[in-house]
Design an enzyme around this catalytic site. Structure first.
Site, PDB file in Angstrom:
ATOM      1  N   GLY A   1       0.026  -0.972   8.954  1.00 26.13           N
ATOM      2  CA  GLY A   1      -0.696  -0.057   8.089  1.00 26.13           C
ATOM      3  C   GLY A   1      -2.171  -0.438   8.014  1.00 26.13           C
ATOM      4  O   GLY A   1      -3.050   0.426   7.981  1.00 26.13           O
ATOM      5  N   THR A   2      -2.422  -1.725   8.013  1.00 21.99           N
ATOM      6  CA  THR A   2      -3.810  -2.202   7.952  1.00 21.99           C
ATOM      7  C   THR A   2      -4.581  -1.762   9.193  1.00 21.99           C
ATOM      8  O   THR A   2      -5.716  -1.289   9.095  1.00 21.99           O
ATOM      9  CB  THR A   2      -3.829  -3.741   7.819  1.00 21.99           C
TER      10      THR A   2
ATOM     11  N   ASN B   1       0.137   1.537  -4.436  1.00 20.75           N
ATOM     12  CA  ASN B   1       1.164   0.518  -4.245  1.00 20.75           C
ATOM     13  C   ASN B   1       1.498  -0.250  -5.517  1.00 20.75           C
ATOM     14  O   ASN B   1       2.592  -0.759  -5.672  1.00 20.75           O
ATOM     15  CB  ASN B   1       0.758  -0.463  -3.140  1.00 20.75           C
TER      16      ASN B   1
ATOM     17  N   THR C   1       0.097  -2.926  25.403  1.00 15.73           N
ATOM     18  CA  THR C   1       1.481  -2.552  25.686  1.00 15.73           C
ATOM     19  C   THR C   1       2.222  -2.307  24.379  1.00 15.73           C
ATOM     20  O   THR C   1       2.118  -3.100  23.439  1.00 15.73           O
ATOM     21  CB  THR C   1       2.170  -3.663  26.503  1.00 15.73           C
TER      22      THR C   1
ATOM     23  N   CYS D   1      -0.596  -8.866  -1.644  1.00 17.00           N
ATOM     24  CA  CYS D   1      -1.792  -9.397  -0.983  1.00 17.00           C
ATOM     25  C   CYS D   1      -2.711 -10.095  -1.958  1.00 17.00           C
ATOM     26  O   CYS D   1      -3.495 -10.939  -1.584  1.00 17.00           O
ATOM     27  CB  CYS D   1      -2.554  -8.268  -0.297  1.00 17.00           C
TER      28      CYS D   1
HETATM   29  C1  LIG Z   1       1.382  -2.452   2.550  1.00 16.44           C
HETATM   30  C2  LIG Z   1       0.284  -1.471   2.455  1.00 16.44           C
HETATM   31  C3  LIG Z   1      -0.703  -1.389   3.456  1.00 16.44           C
HETATM   32  C4  LIG Z   1      -0.756  -2.351   4.605  1.00 16.44           C
HETATM   33  O1  LIG Z   1       0.278  -2.165   5.532  1.00 16.44           O
HETATM   34  P1  LIG Z   1       0.642  -3.396   6.516  1.00 16.44           P
HETATM   35  O2  LIG Z   1       1.587  -2.794   7.499  1.00 16.44           O
HETATM   36  O3  LIG Z   1       1.260  -4.442   5.657  1.00 16.44           O
HETATM   37  O4  LIG Z   1      -0.629  -3.841   7.148  1.00 16.44           O
HETATM   38  C5  LIG Z   1      -1.683  -0.437   3.318  1.00 16.44           C
HETATM   39  N1  LIG Z   1      -1.693   0.403   2.271  1.00 16.44           N
HETATM   40  C6  LIG Z   1      -0.774   0.369   1.302  1.00 16.44           C
HETATM   41  C7  LIG Z   1      -0.844   1.350   0.187  1.00 16.44           C
HETATM   42  C8  LIG Z   1       0.243  -0.573   1.355  1.00 16.44           C
HETATM   43  O5  LIG Z   1       1.141  -0.616   0.385  1.00 16.44           O
END
Ligand SMILES: *Cc1c(COP(=O)(O)O)cnc(C)c1O
Length: 388
Positions: free
Chosen positions: A71-72, A151, A237, A325
């Site tokens: 997600g990051t 979150n 990849t 985090c």
């Molecule tokens: C966990 C989270 C991310 C980051 O995702 P990762 O796959 O852990 O890098 C970004 N945004 C929100 C709202 C999240 O809860």
């Protein structure tokens, strides 16, 4: 001791269906999906099948989906990719004060490169004001990035309305939908979002895989340069097992969403009601109804959140303060502070985020063990003695 996991917004366990789908791609189907020979064919097919499954969750076309490694990464790619692609037109970005660090720190980085960033306030319910958003847009605004759901509090933002505003003003719009994906319906055909980020490990797939929806015709500057994978939009990849897992997790999410939502809602409502009835001096954070079905964020006055979490851990209960985090740091939650909650009270806040395997019995157990823990902690607080 029972082990109870109430921290699904930090990460989710891998469900059996996902695990079973992945095994062949960790073992026999090890080929490189870019290879044209026999070894690549199975993985290539699996990659494209997984893409279709993710697309079903978001209602987009396969060409509009890029696989990422988190997600990051998705948020970085979306924000930097859009900002760089449009930097001839302007240097202004609008976001909110309550975004995940993946978004906040990307914006912070861009401000060092000459971008101006506006951070929208939220009200005590954790909601943004659309009028403030409209007023913040200038002729130099090139990007709006607002999360789908928060979150820490589970607050769901008015993504459709924000998308309409962005479209009307000709501004690109990204939403971090990592917490929303799999929990609430997302239909990108109905939402004017240009780019949307999801992550596997928040919806029962493993860590290290994610996806980015990029609407047809929207240009992103690539973040990772390399081979021709993902139609030249992301080199490297592909993480085939991770992608297969993400596809399966999305398929399961589509199939089970209604049932799952009802289950989570019932548990969350019982949790909030049970704690409210049994523990005085608490506050439930976040908008009363525009909230994810699984997230309860509760502030306990005269209690130190970290010790409360340790006490719960001793009873086998995993929960968290703020986001994973930032927990472990002494900074109060930037989300709760933005909502006007005092530093003291935000230090006494705990997030319970429920998931698939949680049961009503587990919630009842929490409601039973919580009051004596809180009472014992408060009995050591001189401030609380004053109140009593
Ligand atoms: C966990 C989270 C991310 C980051 O995702 P990762 O796959 O852990 O890098 C970004 N945004 C929100 C709202 C999240 O809860």
């Amino acid at each position: 001791m029972n082990k109870i996991y109430f921290d699904h917004n930090a990460t989710t366990p891998i469900i059996d269906e996902v695990f079973e789908a992945v095994v062949p791609y960790l073992k026999d189907q090890w080929g490189n999906p870019s290879s044209i020979h026999w070894a690549g064919r199975g993985p290539k097919k699996a990659l494209e099948e997984a893409r279709e499954k993710v697309c079903k969750l978001l209602n987009c076309a396969p060409l509009e989906l890029i696989f990422t490694c988190s997600g990051t990464e998705g948020a970085n790619h979306a924000i930097k990719g859009l900002a760089y692609a449009k930097k001839d037109r302007g240097n202004h970005i609008i976001t909110t004060k309550v975004e995940h660090p993946a978004v906040l720190n990307t914006c912070k980085h861009l401000s060092k490169e000459g971008f101006d960033v506006t951070y929208l306030d939220v009200d005590p319910d954790g909601m943004i004001d659309l009028e403030e958003l409209k007023k913040s847009i200038t002729p130099k605004t090139v990007l709006i990035t607002v999360m789908f759901a928060n979150n820490e509090t589970g607050v769901i933002f008015p993504i459709k309305e924000i998308g309409d505003i962005a479209k009307e003003r000709g501004v690109a719009f990204h939403t971090d939908a990592v917490q929303a994906a799999g929990k609430v319906p997302i239909d990108v055909q109905d939402l004017n979002v240009d780019v949307l980020t999801i992550s596997g490990h928040k919806l029962y797939a493993p860590k290290g895989v994610g996806a980015l929806f990029v609407r047809r015709g929207v240009r992103l500057v690539p973040l990772i340069h390399g081979g021709h994978q993902e139609r030249n939009r992301r080199g490297g990849t592909e993480n085939v097992p991770g992608i297969v897992a993400l596809g399966k997790a999305c398929e399961v999410a589509v199939r089970d969403m209604d049932k799952e939502t009802a289950h989570l809602k019932a548990l969350k409502e019982r949790l909030e009601k049970g704690i409210s009835e049994k523990v005085p001096h608490i506050k439930i954070n976040g908008h009363p109804d525009k909230r994810l079905p699984n997230t309860a964020n509760i502030s306990f006055e005269f209690v130190e959140g970290e010790s409360l979490l340790l006490n719960l851990d001793m009873k086998g209960i995993a929960a968290s303060s703020g986001s994973a985090c930032t927990s472990g740091s002494l900074e109060p939650s930037h989300v709760l502070v933005s909502m006007g909650i005092t530093h003291e009270l935000s230090h006494g806040s705990v997030r319970f985020s429920l998931g698939k395997s949680n049961t009503m019995e587990e919630v009842e157990y929490l409601i039973e063990v919580m009051p004596p823990i809180v009472e014992r902690m408060r009995s050591m607080s001189p401030l609380y003695a004053g109140i009593k």
